[in-house]
Design a protein around this motif. Structure first.
Motif, PDB file in Angstrom:
ATOM      1  N   ARG A   1      -3.532 -21.203   8.491  1.00  0.00           N
ATOM      2  CA  ARG A   1      -2.561 -20.617   8.107  1.00  0.00           C
ATOM      3  C   ARG A   1      -1.600 -20.045   8.871  1.00  0.00           C
ATOM      4  NH1 ARG A   1      -4.337 -23.732   4.933  1.00  0.00           N
ATOM      5  NH2 ARG A   1      -4.786 -23.721   2.711  1.00  0.00           N
ATOM      6  N   PHE A   2      -0.527 -20.685   9.569  1.00  0.00           N
ATOM      7  CA  PHE A   2       0.292 -19.813  10.678  1.00  0.00           C
ATOM      8  C   PHE A   2       1.658 -19.225   9.902  1.00  0.00           C
ATOM      9  CE2 PHE A   2      -1.721 -22.222  14.531  1.00  0.00           C
ATOM     10  CZ  PHE A   2      -2.994 -21.643  14.244  1.00  0.00           C
ATOM     11  N   SER A   3       2.035 -18.341  10.367  1.00  0.00           N
ATOM     12  CA  SER A   3       3.318 -17.909   9.990  1.00  0.00           C
ATOM     13  C   SER A   3       4.165 -17.124  10.972  1.00  0.00           C
ATOM     14  CB  SER A   3       3.357 -17.073   8.639  1.00  0.00           C
ATOM     15  OG  SER A   3       2.879 -15.786   9.023  1.00  0.00           O
ATOM     16  N   VAL A   4       5.358 -17.529  10.982  1.00  0.00           N
ATOM     17  CA  VAL A   4       6.361 -16.872  11.975  1.00  0.00           C
ATOM     18  C   VAL A   4       7.493 -16.412  11.539  1.00  0.00           C
ATOM     19  CG1 VAL A   4       7.708 -17.036  14.229  1.00  0.00           C
ATOM     20  CG2 VAL A   4       5.289 -18.249  13.937  1.00  0.00           C
ATOM     21  N   ALA A   5       8.007 -15.239  11.602  1.00  0.00           N
ATOM     22  CA  ALA A   5       9.319 -14.624  10.957  1.00  0.00           C
ATOM     23  C   ALA A   5      10.238 -13.945  12.104  1.00  0.00           C
ATOM     24  CB  ALA A   5       9.068 -13.592   9.835  1.00  0.00           C
ATOM     25  N   ALA A   6      11.489 -14.508  12.067  1.00  0.00           N
ATOM     26  CA  ALA A   6      12.423 -13.860  13.176  1.00  0.00           C
ATOM     27  C   ALA A   6      13.652 -13.506  12.259  1.00  0.00           C
ATOM     28  CB  ALA A   6      12.828 -14.986  13.785  1.00  0.00           C
ATOM     29  N   ARG A   7      14.074 -12.390  12.661  1.00  0.00           N
ATOM     30  CA  ARG A   7      15.265 -11.823  12.106  1.00  0.00           C
ATOM     31  C   ARG A   7      16.181 -11.204  13.297  1.00  0.00           C
ATOM     32  NH1 ARG A   7      13.571  -7.380   9.590  1.00  0.00           N
ATOM     33  NH2 ARG A   7      14.766  -5.559  10.581  1.00  0.00           N
ATOM     34  N   VAL A   8      17.455 -11.781  12.935  1.00  0.00           N
ATOM     35  CA  VAL A   8      18.497 -11.624  13.884  1.00  0.00           C
ATOM     36  C   VAL A   8      19.512 -10.608  13.346  1.00  0.00           C
ATOM     37  CG1 VAL A   8      20.186 -12.559  15.485  1.00  0.00           C
ATOM     38  CG2 VAL A   8      18.195 -13.607  15.144  1.00  0.00           C
ATOM     39  N   GLU A   9      19.774  -9.558  13.667  1.00  0.00           N
ATOM     40  CA  GLU A   9      20.636  -8.235  12.929  1.00  0.00           C
ATOM     41  C   GLU A   9      22.009  -8.646  13.629  1.00  0.00           C
ATOM     42  OE1 GLU A   9      19.070  -4.610  13.260  1.00  0.00           O
ATOM     43  OE2 GLU A   9      17.193  -5.106  12.016  1.00  0.00           O
ATOM     44  N   GLU A  10      22.987  -7.969  12.858  1.00  0.00           N
ATOM     45  CA  GLU A  10      24.444  -8.070  13.047  1.00  0.00           C
ATOM     46  C   GLU A  10      24.678  -8.008  14.627  1.00  0.00           C
ATOM     47  OE1 GLU A  10      28.838  -6.720  11.525  1.00  0.00           O
ATOM     48  OE2 GLU A  10      26.953  -5.811  10.839  1.00  0.00           O
ATOM     49  N   GLY A  11      25.361  -8.980  15.283  1.00  0.00           N
ATOM     50  CA  GLY A  11      25.872  -8.520  16.511  1.00  0.00           C
ATOM     51  C   GLY A  11      24.727  -9.095  17.450  1.00  0.00           C
ATOM     52  N   ALA A  12      23.520  -9.420  17.179  1.00  0.00           N
ATOM     53  CA  ALA A  12      22.588  -9.656  18.386  1.00  0.00           C
ATOM     54  C   ALA A  12      22.365 -11.189  18.356  1.00  0.00           C
ATOM     55  CB  ALA A  12      21.104  -9.108  17.440  1.00  0.00           C
ATOM     56  N   ARG A  13      21.872 -11.481  19.357  1.00  0.00           N
ATOM     57  CA  ARG A  13      21.676 -12.931  19.909  1.00  0.00           C
ATOM     58  C   ARG A  13      20.285 -13.225  20.452  1.00  0.00           C
ATOM     59  NH1 ARG A  13      26.163 -14.754  23.971  1.00  0.00           N
ATOM     60  NH2 ARG A  13      25.108 -16.804  23.553  1.00  0.00           N
ATOM     61  N   LEU A  14      19.621 -14.348  19.811  1.00  0.00           N
ATOM     62  CA  LEU A  14      18.315 -14.576  20.130  1.00  0.00           C
ATOM     63  C   LEU A  14      18.143 -15.978  20.387  1.00  0.00           C
ATOM     64  CD1 LEU A  14      15.399 -13.473  20.194  1.00  0.00           C
ATOM     65  CD2 LEU A  14      15.188 -13.991  17.784  1.00  0.00           C
TER      66      LEU A  14
END
Length: 255
Positions: free
Chosen positions: A64-77
């Motif tokens: 069981r693998f899980s990945v979470a990514a959050r990009v906030e306002e004004g950010a670039r990823l």
């Protein structure tokens, strides 16, 4: 947090990207262990870059693998991976699961560009990708799936992708293929004998007023507009190399 149990490996990773106030992007959270090791790489202008480095084989049966990514306002990823992910059979019984959760705030931008997922003979993997975007968010998301290694039949692969913009679903689709999948997946209305399938989802605010035009991109790829500020490129190919070429050409054409 990750660990090994009688039913397989449990592993998770988290990324948070935040505007640093100086025209760049900071990574206040970059947490991945075991098979989901994360490495910060050299930034490209305002864009922070992260590589997922596979430290173990897998996913195997029962993992069981899980990945979470959050990009906030004004950010670039920009997130990529160092190598293809190979779904393999394991000692533990049952399907493996790989869950990806992407959140991009209004004014944020995410390029999610992992390498191919290969479904090896005897494997059983369910992949779930869910992207939640603000009204002014931008996204480039690529998925590439290869059915079997050279000279072998694929395992079973089920993949569901959901993209929502400002709370509205613009794409919700599921693909099941390989050993044990419902009939027809390899027929004329499915992959038609091809062993590599992929797609790119593009979300751009400007698409809301100027939707892309549906068109064929050669014999094995197509571009279609989605509801809201989004578009989808779908492609099939005999192998991973030609699939990547088709998707890269489509992305270049869209600018």
């Amino acid at each position: 947090m990750d660990g090994v149990t009688a039913t397989g490996v449990r592993a998770s990773a988290r990324i948070v990207a935040r505007a640093d106030g100086r025209g760049g992007t900071a990574l206040p959270v970059l947490d991945g262990e075991g098979p989901l090791a994360l490495r910060r790489t050299r930034a490209h202008g305002a864009e922070a870059r992260v590589m997922v480095v596979g430290a173990m084989s897998g996913p195997l049966g029962g993992d069981r693998f899980s990945v979470a990514a959050r990009v906030e306002e004004g950010a670039r990823l920009h997130v990529g991976s160092a190598a293809a992910t190979i779904a393999l059979p394991g000692q533990a019984k049952g399907e493996a699961r790989y869950e990806v959760r992407l959140d991009v705030a209004d004014g944020g931008e995410l390029h999610w560009l992992p390498e191919q997922l290969i479904s090896a003979a005897g494997s059983d993997l369910r992949v779930t990708t869910r992207a939640e975007l603000g009204a002014g968010a931008r996204l480039v998301l690529r998925e590439e799936q290869v059915l079997g290694r050279t000279g072998e039949e694929p395992g079973r692969l089920t993949s569901r992708l959901t993209v929502r913009v400002a709370g509205r679903a613009v794409l919700d689709q599921e693909l099941a293929c390989g050993s044990g999948a419902p009939g027809g997946w390899d027929g004329p209305a499915g992959l038609a004998g091809h062993r590599a399938v992929g797609q790119i989802v593009l979300v751009r605010p400007e698409f809301a007023g100027h939707a892309v035009r549906a068109q064929a991109l050669g014999e094995c790829a197509a571009l279609v507009p989605l509801a809201g500020p989004a578009a989808l490129v779908s492609a099939v190919a005999p192998d991973a190399l030609r699939l990547r070429r088709l998707l890269d050409e489509a992305l270049t054409r869209l600018g």
